[in-house]
Design an enzyme around this catalytic site. Structure first.
Site, mmCIF file in Angstrom:
data_model
loop_
_atom_site.group_PDB
_atom_site.id
_atom_site.type_symbol
_atom_site.label_atom_id
_atom_site.label_comp_id
_atom_site.label_asym_id
_atom_site.label_seq_id
_atom_site.Cartn_x
_atom_site.Cartn_y
_atom_site.Cartn_z
ATOM 1 N N GLY A 20 0.839 -1.190 0.000
ATOM 2 C CA GLY A 20 0.000 0.000 0.000
ATOM 3 C C GLY A 20 0.869 1.233 0.000
ATOM 4 O O GLY A 20 2.089 1.153 -0.142
ATOM 5 N N ASP A 130 -6.064 9.467 -3.419
ATOM 6 C CA ASP A 130 -5.199 8.597 -4.230
ATOM 7 C C ASP A 130 -6.060 7.635 -5.051
ATOM 8 O O ASP A 130 -5.907 6.416 -4.976
ATOM 9 C CB ASP A 130 -4.208 7.834 -3.350
ATOM 10 C CG ASP A 130 -3.041 7.251 -4.152
ATOM 11 O OD1 ASP A 130 -2.851 7.679 -5.309
ATOM 12 O OD2 ASP A 130 -2.328 6.380 -3.621
#
EC number: 2.7.11.1
Length: 365
Positions: A20, A130
């Site tokens: 991540g 994002d």
């Protein structure tokens, strides 16, 4: 990573399955029930620890459709650890699996869910910041057609959840997120707001239609110079040119998101209707038959036919009825390499679309 590491005295760590924005993700197993989960780890010595913040965001978003459920958070040995639902492949993985092009039907099926995910996050007073294909994962089993949104390490509150007072307009901000999908205002250093998540989604949808974006693969000596080149190309490419060859709804969507003022509330229903009306005009059926579903079915049918032919060849004297389809999972590894060298992913794909097991992935950084 020690394979015998236990998380919360209940979960055993397995192999790494992804990364991540902050921390790595591992396959985990509940040692009591045998159920598989995803475990995100972050070193307690991280310079800017983010996992506890991300956990708090997940807690606030808990219960929303397409929001993974967090089962446990705490510190184990030298790691901050978060245990959550195990999900399937990302849209980037599936894009690669489908030879880096999605049909219009698949893009529209996705758009409907993706707009709703962003709307829900915004309704809880957060921005994602994002938005990209890697951060949308399909579910598994009965929820295999549901798109889930992950990775809230960069999420930010844009308003007070009680008074709804919006954060102030600011400039000279560093780029937060992924440059390829960042809004023009984000490139210009303007504080992000709801409009920016939706503009980023617009670039994701066009990327799925086109196969790539005009500002991919630009050469530069530094990251700053590359960001500037991406921004220049993004600004100089009219939406009509960017979306040429595709229905005007994509250009209309992008023009709408770019027209929003800093603190405007987007009309999510209008954007969904824009694509739903197009879906209906194309006479598509809302059957969740994504491109990857059809490709897996074709592979499964071919495999079944091969098995039948092998049986008939082995026993020419006795023609037996074809065997029933088994529920086993047949994993097939494929390496994909995006031009530009920023992705090299091994994607084990389940050929049986009805399989209830997880599809493990190594997601791009």
């Amino acid at each position: 990573m020690a394979l015998d590491l236990r998380i919360g005295n209940k979960y055993r760590i397995g192999r790494k399955i992804g990364s991540g924005s902050f921390g790595d993700i591992y396959l985990g197993t509940n040692v009591v029930s045998g159920e598989e989960v995803a475990i995100k780890l972050e070193s307690t010595r991280a310079k800017h620890p983010q996992l506890e913040y991300e956990y708090r965001v997940y807690r606030i978003l808990s219960g929303g459709v397409g929001i993974p459920f967090v089962r446990w958070f705490g510190v184990e040995c030298d790691y901050n650890a978060m245990v959550m639902d195990l999900l399937g492949p990302s849209l980037e993985d599936l894009f690669n699996f489908c030879n880096r092009k999605f049909s219009l039907k698949t893009v529209l099926l996705l758009a409907d869910q993706l707009i709703s995910r962003i709307e829900f996050i915004h309704s809880k007073s957060f921005l994602h910041r994002d938005i990209k294909p890697d951060n949308f994962l399909m579910g598994i089993g009965k929820r295999g057609n549901q798109v889930n949104i992950i990775d809230f390490g960069l999420a930010k509150k844009y308003r007070d959840h009680k008074t709804h007072l919006h954060i102030p307009y600011r400039e000279n901000k560093n780029l937060t997120g992924t440059a390829r999908y960042a809004s023009i205002n984000t490139h210009l250093g303007i504080e992000q707001s709801r409009r920016d998540d939706l503009e980023s989604l617009g670039y994701v949808l066009v990327y799925f239609c086109r196969g790539s974006l005009p500002w991919q693969g630009l050469k530069a000596t530094t990251k700053k110079q590359k960001y500037e080149k991406i921004m220049e190309k993004k600004i100089s490419t009219p939406t009509e040119v960017l979306c040429r060859g595709f229905p005007q709804e994509f250009s209309i969507y992008l023009n709408y998101t770019r027209s929003l003022r800093f603190d405007d509330k987007p009309d999510y229903a209008y954007l969904r209707k824009l694509f739903r009306d197009l879906f209906c005009r194309q006479s598509y059926e809302f059957d969740y038959m994504f491109d990857w579903t059809l490709k897996r079915k074709t592979q499964q049918d071919q495999q079944h036919q091969q098995q039948l032919q092998q049986q008939l060849s082995a026993t020419p004297q006795a023609i037996n009825p074809p065997p029933e389809r088994s529920s086993f999972r047949n994993y097939q590894k494929q390496n994909f390499d995006e031009k530009g060298g920023d992705i090299n992913t091994t994607v084990p794909v389940i050929n049986d679309p009805s399989a209830t097991g997880a599809q493990y992935i190594n997601r791009p950084n």
